[in-house]
Design an enzyme around this catalytic site. Structure first.
Site, mmCIF file in Angstrom:
data_model
loop_
_atom_site.group_PDB
_atom_site.id
_atom_site.type_symbol
_atom_site.label_atom_id
_atom_site.label_comp_id
_atom_site.label_asym_id
_atom_site.label_seq_id
_atom_site.Cartn_x
_atom_site.Cartn_y
_atom_site.Cartn_z
ATOM 1 C CD GLU A 198 -2.808 -1.071 2.522
ATOM 2 O OE1 GLU A 198 -3.283 -1.916 2.716
ATOM 3 O OE2 GLU A 198 -2.636 0.319 3.222
ATOM 4 C CG ASP A 202 -2.856 8.109 9.346
ATOM 5 O OD1 ASP A 202 -2.665 7.088 9.305
ATOM 6 O OD2 ASP A 202 -3.462 8.604 8.137
#
Ligand SMILES: Cc1ncc(COP(=O)(O)O)c(C=O)c1O
Lengths: 402, 259
Positions: free
Chosen positions: B46, B57
């Site tokens: 990814e 995040d």
């Protein structure tokens, strides 16, 4: 007649949270359950007799509503019109923010939440959240950019005294946007126990609508007060400053469907709209997503969010509530960009002419007055969103350098 | 058969899926990292597209994104770097990022560029499936880019099926509702959740991510899913000072291989 205009309601969000092209809920799946729970319940809860009874009672006895609509004689003389100040600065804690936090803490309680988180820029929303959490004995964590903690130090102290934990946001420009990122991350990490009280009409649906409804009491009162004062519930102008846009949303709300009332928002131009140091999202922004909301956003060509600048911590945000992006696009409301210096000048003018020290955010709304061509018969309502105590250190610096 | 489908054809594929941020640690490290990962046991990669405000995040990916942007990474440059991807590697590669930079680039142009680089799929966590379904599904199909959606322990069973029905290639299950790089390791709630997923009749192979940082957590996930996704732990160990970025050592450790 009125019900016909009300039925169309072109300036309210649809079921997916869109105001025309703007709004929605562009959130990662990690937030979906939380946001869905809120979306499925907020209208029923805040519409219930039970909630309304508690909410109205607290607004009256704890917050101090209704706030006065004061016809400012000296200011009126200066600008040659009838100028009314809606005194949101006289609310408990000194700004309109508490209208929202009283409602949302009550809502959180109905949802069975035990822990409250919030972001804050100027600290007014943080203080209002900490205050109501103390009242209702809920745990309270407030995220605040470290730059804002410095320039709004009195509010940091107030939050701490009220028992809230103030967590500095240390990323980006360390202001409101970054505090909001941290609050959202907290919510992702606490998917069940926690309610996130957003402080403005921003974020994913249903927040813009929820916060607007909780602030709508401002225009509800203005209407009643103007009617008894002047015989007509509608003014010619309503002016409010716009960070995310909650005090403006509240002041506009019951006038949205009355086209004869001119609605004016004041965005922060910072050092000027072409200075690169600005927060005028409607002028320099393009359609984009911030904090789950599709709106007018300050961003690079590559879609990275640009750090905003305003002397006023509460307007220092690169986005704007989707309602305002829509009102701007449809020309239902007009938005002025007010520079740091214009705001400061207006703050001193109000202090000296009316004996009211406004918040720096609010000063942006006041600075619009000299830009309008007013008639002596015009009735102008300026939403005085907050008081200036928190900004005294900034004001003192200016006094010293005069 | 498409690369992703081939990779995940059988349930016990034990695929290691590594996430890293393009442009970190240095601007032009993207292709080297892909090659090293392929060589040292990754089955799927990814490539993260850095965003200024990565609100899902944790600190590690926030920091790698910040540095990547500071280094000058952007969408055009990433596609420029990925142009040579299929001349050097056949490992499946998906792009992952936030929606706003993709919208600014233009969804159609983005998908077409991704496709021409040989990208297999796209993960946009803040693209609501409802919006994907009403606006973008035919564009993804036209450019043969697989959309991959996330589920969490809070995702209701009915919605799991909805997200599974829209996903192609695999369904991405996050092990707990958290930002990336949170607590590592799994407790009995995690295992009960994995158990529930393993016994759910899904159209797609399942990949589990978040909280995987070592061989033990990797092996746990392989008991329930076709693959495991490792992000923050990998990025934390990227070492700019060595030519191989410390990747062989990290992968050997993760896979419990003694060279
Ligand atoms: C006094 C005052 N006015 C206005 C604002 C801006 O917020 P909004 O645009 O949501 O009213 C703030 C925010 O902190 C504030 O403290």
């Amino acid at each position: 007649m009125q019900s016909e205009t009300l039925n169309k309601r072109p300036f309210h969000s649809d079921a997916s949270g869109f105001y025309g092209d703007f709004g929605g809920a562009f959130i990662p799946e990690m937030l979906y359950a939380n946001v869905e729970e809120l979306r499925n319940n907020y209208l029923e809860i805040i519409g219930s007799a039970d909630f309304q009874k508690d909410y109205q009672k607290l607004l009256r006895n704890y917050v101090g509503r209704p706030t006065p609509l004061y016809e400012a004689g000296n200011l009126s003389k200066r600008y040659g019109a009838r100028i009314f100040l809606k005194r949101e600065d006289l609310n408990h804690t000194g700004a309109h923010k508490i209208n929202n936090t009283v409602g949302q803490v009550l809502l959180a309680r109905k949802l069975g939440k035990k822990r409250i988180i919030a972001e804050t820029g100027a600290g007014q929303h943080g203080v209002a959240t900490a205050t109501v959490c103390a009242l209702m004995q809920m745990e309270c964590i407030v995220y605040m950019g470290s730059v804002d903690m410095e320039r709004q130090a009195p509010n940091v102290a107030r939050m701490r005294m009220l028992g809230a934990k103030v967590v500095p946001a240390l990323s980006g420009s360390r202001t409101l946007k970054d505090a909001t990122n941290e609050a959202i991350r907290d919510w992702i990490n606490n998917p069940e126990s926690t309610h996130y009280i957003i402080g403005s009409v921003v974020g994913p649906h249903p927040y813009p609508d929820l916060v607007a409804r909780l602030q709508a009491v401002i225009s509800e009162e203005i209407k009643a007060q103007l009617l008894s004062e002047t015989g007509n519930p509608n003014p010619d102008y309503v002016i409010a400053c716009v960070g995310g846009g909650s005090n403006a949303a509240g002041a506009f709300y019951h006038f949205l469907d009355a086209p004869e009332v001119k609605l004016i928002g004041a965005e922060a131009a910072g050092e000027g709209i072409s200075s690169g140091k600005t927060a005028a999202s409607l002028v320099v922004g393009k359609k984009g997503i911030i904090h789950g909301c599709l709106t007018s956003l300050m961003q690079t060509e590559d879609g990275q969010i640009v750090e905003p600048h305003s002397i006023s911590a509460g307007l220092d945000y690169p986005g704007i509530g989707p309602l305002h992006a829509h009102l701007h696009q449809t020309h239902r409301a007009l938005y002025y960009s007010i520079t740091d210096n214009e705001a400061i000048k207006a703050a001193f003018e109000l202090s000296e002419t009316e004996g009211i020290i406004p918040a720096l955010e609010t000063a942006h709304a006041l600075a619009v007055l000299e830009k309008l061509q007013l008639k002596t018969t015009d009735k102008v309502v300026v939403n005085l969103s907050g008081r200036g105590d928190k900004d005294l250190s900034t004001y003192m610096k200016i006094l010293e350098s005069r | 058969m498409k690369r992703l489908d081939q990779l995940l054809m059988n349930k016990n594929s034990r695929v290691v899926n590594i996430y890293f941020t393009a442009g970190y640690p240095s601007l032009d490290s993207t292709m080297s990292i892909i090659s090293l990962l392929e060589k040292h046991g990754a089955g799927l990669i990814e490539v993260g597209m850095p965003f200024s405000d990565p609100l899902a995040d944790g600190p590690v990916i926030q920091e790698s994104s910040r540095i990547a942007l500071e280094n000058g990474m952007n969408t055009d440059l990433l596609f420029e770097q990925l142009k040579s991807l299929r001349t050097v590697s056949q490992i499946p590669v998906v792009l992952m990022g936030y929606l706003n930079p993709v919208l600014q680039y233009g969804m159609e142009k983005f998908l077409s560029m991704a496709s021409s680089c040989g990208i297999d799929g796209l993960i946009l966590p803040d693209l609501p499936p409802e919006v994907y379904e009403s606006q973008y599904i035919s564009l993804f199909e036209k450019h043969e880019i697989y959309p991959i959606f996330l589920i969490t322990p809070q995702t209701k069973q009915e919605r799991i099926h909805y997200l599974d029905s829209l996903s192609k290639g695999f369904l991405y299950a996050v092990s707990s509702s958290s930002t990336t790089g949170g607590k590592s390791g799994f407790n009995k709630d995690h295992l009960a959740y994995f158990e529930r997923l393993a016994s759910t009749d899904l159209k797609n192979p399942l990949m589990i991510g978040f909280g995987i940082s070592n061989n033990e957590s990797l092996e746990t996930v392989f008991r329930y899913a076709s693959g495991a996704i490792v992000g923050s732990a990998f990025i934390k160990n990227l070492n700019e000072k060595t030519e191989d970025f410390g990747i062989p050592a990290f992968m050997n450790h993760l896979l419990n291989k003694t060279k």
